[in-house]
Enzyme design. Structure first.
Site, mmCIF file in Angstrom:
data_model
loop_
_atom_site.group_PDB
_atom_site.id
_atom_site.type_symbol
_atom_site.label_atom_id
_atom_site.label_comp_id
_atom_site.label_asym_id
_atom_site.label_seq_id
_atom_site.Cartn_x
_atom_site.Cartn_y
_atom_site.Cartn_z
ATOM 1 N N HIS A 143 -7.252 -5.847 0.195
ATOM 2 C CA HIS A 143 -6.488 -4.608 -0.062
ATOM 3 C C HIS A 143 -7.472 -3.515 -0.459
ATOM 4 C CE1 HIS A 143 -2.734 -2.628 -1.964
ATOM 5 N NE2 HIS A 143 -3.713 -1.720 -1.965
ATOM 6 N N HIS A 174 -8.439 0.920 -0.006
ATOM 7 C CA HIS A 174 -8.187 2.264 0.517
ATOM 8 C C HIS A 174 -9.527 2.853 0.931
ATOM 9 C CE1 HIS A 174 -3.998 2.293 -0.911
ATOM 10 N NE2 HIS A 174 -4.479 1.497 -1.854
ATOM 11 N N LYS A 176 2.428 -2.578 5.671
ATOM 12 C CA LYS A 176 2.459 -2.269 4.239
ATOM 13 C C LYS A 176 3.692 -1.434 3.935
ATOM 14 C CE LYS A 176 1.080 -1.728 0.004
ATOM 15 N NZ LYS A 176 -0.060 -0.973 -0.483
ATOM 16 N N HIS A 217 4.023 -3.009 -1.825
ATOM 17 C CA HIS A 217 3.824 -2.332 -3.110
ATOM 18 C C HIS A 217 5.116 -2.591 -3.874
ATOM 19 C CE1 HIS A 217 2.052 0.811 -5.794
ATOM 20 N NE2 HIS A 217 3.269 0.606 -6.293
ATOM 21 N N HIS A 249 -1.583 -6.146 -5.471
ATOM 22 C CA HIS A 249 -2.043 -5.774 -6.812
ATOM 23 C C HIS A 249 -1.059 -6.207 -7.906
ATOM 24 C CE1 HIS A 249 0.457 -2.488 -5.462
ATOM 25 N NE2 HIS A 249 -0.518 -1.912 -4.789
ATOM 26 N N ASP A 257 -7.859 -3.135 -4.218
ATOM 27 C CA ASP A 257 -7.113 -1.874 -4.351
ATOM 28 C C ASP A 257 -8.046 -0.740 -4.775
ATOM 29 O OD1 ASP A 257 -4.946 -0.213 -4.104
ATOM 30 O OD2 ASP A 257 -4.165 -0.617 -6.106
HETATM 31 O O1 DOR Z 1 -3.294 3.418 -7.890
HETATM 32 C C1 DOR Z 1 -3.039 3.414 -6.707
HETATM 33 N N1 DOR Z 1 -3.704 4.203 -5.844
HETATM 34 N N2 DOR Z 1 -2.059 2.621 -6.257
HETATM 35 C C2 DOR Z 1 -1.630 2.694 -4.996
HETATM 36 O O2 DOR Z 1 -0.725 1.980 -4.659
HETATM 37 C C3 DOR Z 1 -2.215 3.666 -4.040
HETATM 38 C C4 DOR Z 1 -3.561 4.049 -4.438
HETATM 39 C C5 DOR Z 1 -4.106 5.242 -3.701
HETATM 40 O O3 DOR Z 1 -3.951 5.322 -2.488
HETATM 41 O O4 DOR Z 1 -4.730 6.111 -4.335
HETATM 42 ZN ZN ZN Z 2 -3.409 0.113 -2.800
#
Ligand code: DOR
Ligand code: ZN
Length: 338
Positions: A16, A18, A99, A136, A172, A244
């Site tokens: 997971h 970003h 997702k 999520h 998460h 995450d």
């Molecule tokens: O804290 C987070 N940031 N939780 C998420 O689910 C998305 C992520 C983000 O994309 O910044």
């Molecule tokens: Zn995430």
């Protein structure tokens, strides 16, 4: 007995992350590819990754910014407009997971799902084509500390029971309730982040407000954090690392309406190693970072290895305008690049 000074593990996966796009992708992706052979890349871009065409385009952008030794594992965002046809085409395009963000629960989820149960045909299509449902797991509008447990109870348990062939990942996990739920359902796994092995709500708001520890789902109680640690180090077959890692530039964190997200990629394996070391179970770390996830996803285990050394180093305060998890702190393990 002398402490272990080096730790060699099968090349790990991040289930997971970003990676963002554009300049931010280029700025942060190195921190992921230096230690992970594969990573499940989240689709919450603007505009989001919704279809097979989006999967092709985003994969190409990531490949352009990385080396062929790194494999991005693609996802699509499931919205109220997703159809079984979209799912099948995305799967054909190589997406391994869909997702689902409930509406408004986190960064870029304004287009999130409002009618969960109306998506049953989509969930069936995912089951039939072997696509993982990545959740999520927070119910919008519920008290923030209870959102995860509420979503698990209202949606995840009933779905897991009614579609036993659908593989579901609670992303998460932040609560004891999530760990319990995974235990109860053979078709449900969960990811745990490095930062949720450390943080509680006290780290966010217990003293001076710390926006860099603010993420969604929010870190919870000491008991929840301790149960997550226990679960991560337990060798559970369906509990695995998903960082995450969610970078936001410092000005978007240190402001009114600050963004949720912890940029943990630069210290992911090191902080995890510290937890396993503290509990004298370093021999179980490989399972958590390099085996359990691949098995749950039905993908081959990576070949190749990564080595971590016991070596004290200080985490930088700022990496390309983003503040990493543990910024300014000393860590006891340092990983070599893959
Ligand atoms: O804290 C987070 N940031 N939780 C998420 O689910 C998305 C992520 C983000 O994309 O910044
Ligand atoms: Zn995430």
């Amino acid at each position: 007995m002398d402490p272990i000074t080096t730790l060699t593990l099968r090349a790990p996966d991040d289930w997971h992350v970003h990676l963002r796009d554009g300049p931010m992708l280029k700025a942060v992706v190195w921190h992921t590819i230096k230690q992970f052979r594969r990573a499940l890349v989240m689709p919450n871009l603007t505009p989001p990754v919704l279809t097979a065409d989006d999967v092709h385009a985003y994969r190409a952008e990531i490949q352009d910014a990385t080396f062929p030794t790194f494999e991005p594992l693609m996802t699509i965002k499931i919205t109220d407009r997703t159809t079984p046809e979209i799912v099948r085409a995305a799967r054909e395009a190589g997406a391994v997971a869909g997702k689902l963000y409930p509406e408004g629960v986190t960064t870029n989820s304004e287009d999130g799902v409002r009618s969960f149960w109306d998506l049953r045909p989509v969930f069936c299509a995912m089951r039939d084509c072997g696509m993982i449902l990545s959740l999520h797991a927070e119910t919008p509008g519920v008290f923030v500390m209870d959102r995860e447990a509420n979503f698990l109870h209202q949606y995840v348990s009933p779905l897991a029971v009614s579609l036993p062939g659908l593989r579901i990942v609670v992303e998460h996990a932040t609560s004891a309730a999530a760990v319990r739920l995974v235990d109860e359902h053979p078709n449900v796994g969960c990811t745990i982040t490095p930062h949720h092995l450390y943080l509680t709500l006290d780290d966010v708001v217990g003293g001076a407000l710390n926006p860099h520890a603010f993420c969604k789902p929010i870190a919870k109680t000491h008991r929840d954090r301790d149960e997550l640690v226990k679960a991560a180090i337990s060798g559970h077959p369906r509990i695995f690392l998903g960082t995450d890692s969610a970078p936001h530039v410092i000005v978007k964190k240190e402001c009114a309406s600050g963004c949720a997200g912890v940029f943990c990629a630069p210290v992911a394996l090191e902080t995890v190693a510290e937890v396993f070391d503290r509990h004298s179970v370093l021999h179980r770390m490989e399972h958590f970072v390099a085996e359990a996830g691949a098995k749950f996803y039905g993908l081959p285990l990576n070949t190749g290895q990564i080595t971590l050394r016991r070596e004290t180093w200080r985490v930088p305060e700022d990496l390309q305008g983003v503040r990493p998890f543990m910024a300014g702190k000393e860590l006891a393990w340092k990983s070599r690049s893959l």
